[in-house]
Scaffold this motif. Sequence first.
Motif, PDB file in Angstrom:
ATOM      1  N   THR A  29       3.848   7.689   2.068  1.00  0.00           N
ATOM      2  CA  THR A  29       4.079   6.480   2.817  1.00  0.00           C
ATOM      3  C   THR A  29       4.080   5.356   2.111  1.00  0.00           C
ATOM      4  OG1 THR A  29       3.288   7.505   4.619  1.00  0.00           O
ATOM      5  CG2 THR A  29       3.098   5.100   4.705  1.00  0.00           C
ATOM      6  N   THR A  30       4.731   4.149   1.981  1.00  0.00           N
ATOM      7  CA  THR A  30       4.868   2.897   1.506  1.00  0.00           C
ATOM      8  C   THR A  30       5.018   1.787   2.499  1.00  0.00           C
ATOM      9  OG1 THR A  30       5.717   3.677  -0.669  1.00  0.00           O
ATOM     10  CG2 THR A  30       5.578   1.492  -0.452  1.00  0.00           C
ATOM     11  N   LEU A  31       3.869   0.899   2.603  1.00  0.00           N
ATOM     12  CA  LEU A  31       3.900  -0.026   3.592  1.00  0.00           C
ATOM     13  C   LEU A  31       3.713  -1.448   2.978  1.00  0.00           C
ATOM     14  CD1 LEU A  31       1.817   1.423   6.297  1.00  0.00           C
ATOM     15  CD2 LEU A  31       4.132   1.442   6.489  1.00  0.00           C
ATOM     16  N   TYR A  32       4.207  -2.603   3.370  1.00  0.00           N
ATOM     17  CA  TYR A  32       3.905  -3.954   3.000  1.00  0.00           C
ATOM     18  C   TYR A  32       3.302  -4.790   4.015  1.00  0.00           C
ATOM     19  CZ  TYR A  32       6.976  -2.370  -0.925  1.00  0.00           C
ATOM     20  OH  TYR A  32       7.747  -2.053  -1.876  1.00  0.00           O
ATOM     21  N   PHE A  33       2.446  -5.529   3.670  1.00  0.00           N
ATOM     22  CA  PHE A  33       1.736  -6.583   4.609  1.00  0.00           C
ATOM     23  C   PHE A  33       1.803  -7.884   4.311  1.00  0.00           C
ATOM     24  CE2 PHE A  33      -0.071  -2.232   4.901  1.00  0.00           C
ATOM     25  CZ  PHE A  33      -0.461  -1.878   6.048  1.00  0.00           C
ATOM     26  N   ASP A  34       1.806  -8.762   5.276  1.00  0.00           N
ATOM     27  CA  ASP A  34       2.272 -10.180   5.064  1.00  0.00           C
ATOM     28  C   ASP A  34       1.757 -11.037   6.283  1.00  0.00           C
ATOM     29  OD1 ASP A  34       3.087 -12.395   3.725  1.00  0.00           O
ATOM     30  OD2 ASP A  34       5.102 -12.366   4.626  1.00  0.00           O
ATOM     31  N   ASP A  35       1.563 -12.353   6.244  1.00  0.00           N
ATOM     32  CA  ASP A  35       1.261 -13.196   7.269  1.00  0.00           C
ATOM     33  C   ASP A  35      -0.052 -12.866   8.008  1.00  0.00           C
ATOM     34  OD1 ASP A  35       3.613 -14.928   6.623  1.00  0.00           O
ATOM     35  OD2 ASP A  35       4.781 -13.783   7.753  1.00  0.00           O
ATOM     36  N   ILE A  36      -1.043 -12.718   7.198  1.00  0.00           N
ATOM     37  CA  ILE A  36      -2.549 -12.167   7.803  1.00  0.00           C
ATOM     38  C   ILE A  36      -3.028 -13.475   8.296  1.00  0.00           C
ATOM     39  CG2 ILE A  36      -4.476 -10.927   7.727  1.00  0.00           C
ATOM     40  CD1 ILE A  36      -3.321  -9.164   5.445  1.00  0.00           C
ATOM     41  N   LEU A  71       0.814  -1.277   0.019  1.00  0.00           N
ATOM     42  CA  LEU A  71       0.090   0.069  -0.089  1.00  0.00           C
ATOM     43  C   LEU A  71       0.939   1.247   0.010  1.00  0.00           C
ATOM     44  CD1 LEU A  71      -2.819  -0.623   2.660  1.00  0.00           C
ATOM     45  CD2 LEU A  71      -3.049  -0.147  -0.038  1.00  0.00           C
ATOM     46  N   SER A  72       0.672   2.043  -1.152  1.00  0.00           N
ATOM     47  CA  SER A  72       1.432   3.352  -0.868  1.00  0.00           C
ATOM     48  C   SER A  72       0.538   4.554  -1.443  1.00  0.00           C
ATOM     49  CB  SER A  72       2.670   3.189  -2.158  1.00  0.00           C
ATOM     50  OG  SER A  72       3.462   4.061  -2.062  1.00  0.00           O
ATOM     51  N   GLY A  73       0.960   5.582  -0.817  1.00  0.00           N
ATOM     52  CA  GLY A  73       0.121   6.874  -1.274  1.00  0.00           C
ATOM     53  C   GLY A  73       0.617   8.296  -0.685  1.00  0.00           C
ATOM     54  N   HIS A  74       0.578   9.232  -1.224  1.00  0.00           N
ATOM     55  CA  HIS A  74       1.178  10.585  -0.935  1.00  0.00           C
ATOM     56  C   HIS A  74       0.030  11.364  -0.332  1.00  0.00           C
ATOM     57  CE1 HIS A  74       4.603  13.507  -1.403  1.00  0.00           C
ATOM     58  NE2 HIS A  74       3.905  13.981  -0.706  1.00  0.00           N
ATOM     59  N   ASN A  75       0.226  11.615   0.951  1.00  0.00           N
ATOM     60  CA  ASN A  75      -1.056  12.355   1.777  1.00  0.00           C
ATOM     61  C   ASN A  75      -0.818  13.867   1.179  1.00  0.00           C
ATOM     62  OD1 ASN A  75      -2.808  13.584   3.375  1.00  0.00           O
ATOM     63  ND2 ASN A  75      -1.473  13.260   5.359  1.00  0.00           N
ATOM     64  N   ARG A  76      -1.940  14.319   0.381  1.00  0.00           N
ATOM     65  CA  ARG A  76      -1.839  15.564  -0.230  1.00  0.00           C
ATOM     66  C   ARG A  76      -3.209  16.398   0.221  1.00  0.00           C
ATOM     67  NH1 ARG A  76       2.965  16.963  -3.052  1.00  0.00           N
ATOM     68  NH2 ARG A  76       3.507  15.145  -4.211  1.00  0.00           N
ATOM     69  N   SER A  77      -3.927  15.560   0.987  1.00  0.00           N
ATOM     70  CA  SER A  77      -5.312  16.355   1.621  1.00  0.00           C
ATOM     71  C   SER A  77      -5.249  16.275   3.118  1.00  0.00           C
ATOM     72  CB  SER A  77      -6.400  15.489   0.915  1.00  0.00           C
ATOM     73  OG  SER A  77      -6.191  14.218   1.437  1.00  0.00           O
ATOM     74  N   ASP A  78      -4.231  16.614   3.826  1.00  0.00           N
ATOM     75  CA  ASP A  78      -4.270  16.692   5.269  1.00  0.00           C
ATOM     76  C   ASP A  78      -4.290  15.193   6.022  1.00  0.00           C
ATOM     77  OD1 ASP A  78      -3.801  19.486   5.601  1.00  0.00           O
ATOM     78  OD2 ASP A  78      -6.093  19.694   5.442  1.00  0.00           O
ATOM     79  N   ASP A  79      -5.180  14.512   5.327  1.00  0.00           N
ATOM     80  CA  ASP A  79      -5.301  13.068   5.909  1.00  0.00           C
ATOM     81  C   ASP A  79      -5.248  11.858   4.575  1.00  0.00           C
ATOM     82  OD1 ASP A  79      -6.083  13.761   8.462  1.00  0.00           O
ATOM     83  OD2 ASP A  79      -7.975  14.772   7.694  1.00  0.00           O
ATOM     84  N   LEU A  80      -4.849  10.862   4.652  1.00  0.00           N
ATOM     85  CA  LEU A  80      -4.930   9.877   3.847  1.00  0.00           C
ATOM     86  C   LEU A  80      -5.079   8.622   4.452  1.00  0.00           C
ATOM     87  CD1 LEU A  80      -4.907   9.037   0.751  1.00  0.00           C
ATOM     88  CD2 LEU A  80      -2.617   8.559   0.764  1.00  0.00           C
ATOM     89  N   PHE A  81      -6.191   7.831   4.164  1.00  0.00           N
ATOM     90  CA  PHE A  81      -6.350   6.607   4.755  1.00  0.00           C
ATOM     91  C   PHE A  81      -6.339   5.410   3.784  1.00  0.00           C
ATOM     92  CE2 PHE A  81      -9.035   2.963   6.260  1.00  0.00           C
ATOM     93  CZ  PHE A  81      -8.633   2.875   7.354  1.00  0.00           C
ATOM     94  N   MET A  82      -5.268   4.769   3.923  1.00  0.00           N
ATOM     95  CA  MET A  82      -4.932   3.388   2.842  1.00  0.00           C
ATOM     96  C   MET A  82      -5.394   2.296   3.853  1.00  0.00           C
ATOM     97  SD  MET A  82      -1.277   4.517   1.339  1.00  0.00           S
ATOM     98  CE  MET A  82      -0.385   3.881   2.820  1.00  0.00           C
ATOM     99  N   TYR A  83      -6.137   1.279   2.941  1.00  0.00           N
ATOM    100  CA  TYR A  83      -6.732   0.191   3.629  1.00  0.00           C
ATOM    101  C   TYR A  83      -6.675  -1.083   2.886  1.00  0.00           C
ATOM    102  CZ  TYR A  83     -11.085   0.671   1.164  1.00  0.00           C
ATOM    103  OH  TYR A  83     -11.995   0.961   0.143  1.00  0.00           O
ATOM    104  N   LEU A  84      -6.672  -2.325   3.359  1.00  0.00           N
ATOM    105  CA  LEU A  84      -6.800  -3.510   2.941  1.00  0.00           C
ATOM    106  C   LEU A  84      -8.109  -4.047   3.598  1.00  0.00           C
ATOM    107  CD1 LEU A  84      -3.293  -5.193   3.535  1.00  0.00           C
ATOM    108  CD2 LEU A  84      -4.125  -4.047   1.501  1.00  0.00           C
ATOM    109  N   SER A  85      -8.973  -4.925   2.827  1.00  0.00           N
ATOM    110  CA  SER A  85     -10.197  -5.377   3.387  1.00  0.00           C
ATOM    111  C   SER A  85     -10.396  -7.125   2.610  1.00  0.00           C
ATOM    112  CB  SER A  85     -11.216  -4.663   3.054  1.00  0.00           C
ATOM    113  OG  SER A  85     -11.565  -4.601   1.695  1.00  0.00           O
ATOM    114  N   LYS A  86     -10.889  -7.847   3.481  1.00  0.00           N
ATOM    115  CA  LYS A  86     -11.148  -9.018   2.954  1.00  0.00           C
ATOM    116  C   LYS A  86     -12.536  -9.550   3.530  1.00  0.00           C
ATOM    117  CE  LYS A  86     -10.389 -13.477   1.883  1.00  0.00           C
ATOM    118  NZ  LYS A  86     -10.782 -14.099   0.372  1.00  0.00           N
TER     119      LYS A  86
END
Length: 377
Positions: free
Chosen positions: A362-369, A220-235
């Motif tokens: 911000t760039t994050l990686y997620f594993d072993d859920i 998940l990666s994104g540049h916060n240009r709006s004061d807030d940025l919510f990045m998410y995974l869902s299942k």
Amino acid sequence: MRKKNLMLSSLLVATAISAGSASIVHGAESQSATAAASAVTFKINDVLYSNNTGKHSLLAAPYVRNGSTMVPVRAAVESLGASISWNNKDRMITLSGKAFGTIKFTLNSSYAVNAKGEKIKLPEQVRQAKGTVFVPARSLAALMGARLQWEPAAHTVTLTSQANTPASLDSNYSFAKDTEGWKGGFADMPTNYNKEIYELDFVRSLIPVPNNTSNYGLKLSGHNRSDDLFMYLSKGIEGFKPNTSYNVNLKFAMYTEAGGGSIGIGGSPAESIFLKAGILPSEPLSVPTSSSGEEYYRMNVDIGSQGTGGKDVKVIGNAAKPDVNKEGYQRVEFDYNAKVTANAKGQIFILIGSDSGFEGLTTLYFDDIKVSAKVAD
């Protein structure tokens, strides 16, 4: 600050289900139950089907008509441990079972009658082909109280008796081959956002740690240009007893390169990236929402605001790596518990997100859920 605004003797009978409405189950999942569940699997346009006793042959294959999957009712019903009878005079099929009482289908009718005598509208008429009677599978599953699972890649539909719904369910996701049904999304930004400057990205990718050539995660990666940025995974995960409460434990690993104690525009690239989690009865989605005369993408569940959790989603940590003196990405493990009531379809939804107060990339990686659920006492 933003506003957080806030899924027979002569006849063989088959049942059908709408492929589009069924939840897709991916990943490695194991279930613990007090008794072995009865199940039957049909494949579209294939005369072979399987149940707990092995593989068997049909006179006519399951098929899709007007978006509804039609499967043979006698094979389905008897595989799930219920009984079926045919009244030739009335052209009526009667199903009998301890879990649902009686259900009546009439040939060429668009209605079924349940144990209460209520007429239930069907998405497609009860039909006959080569001496085999077919009904819409989704309707059959709902009337019998069975679980329905559609596998689009294999073109198969499986019905499982809900009487044996597991008391616990464990799901593990390592992303060795694909995203395993996980979705990525973004919120708290204008609907007309500039794609070039926001740099949003959700993809399955190798985790950038030394000498890694095989361990994949979700990026998940994104540049916060709006004061807030919510990045998410869902299942979404199915197989639970409908409208039943479960205690759910969520564990996962996150890889971050942000060092604690650093500063940045709007906040720290480590401590101002708040990790959040939620266990929900409905699908979390980023939806267009009017805010102060502008259209923004907001979550349809209450995630709170930056370092504050909401009614549906809680803060569980931040994006700081364990060793600030060590370069590169490092693994951080998270653990979250919540109680949730599965929806009417026997589903729950997992949400993992980062809520940014840092106005940078911000760039994050997620594993072993890992998700473990048990029926609540």
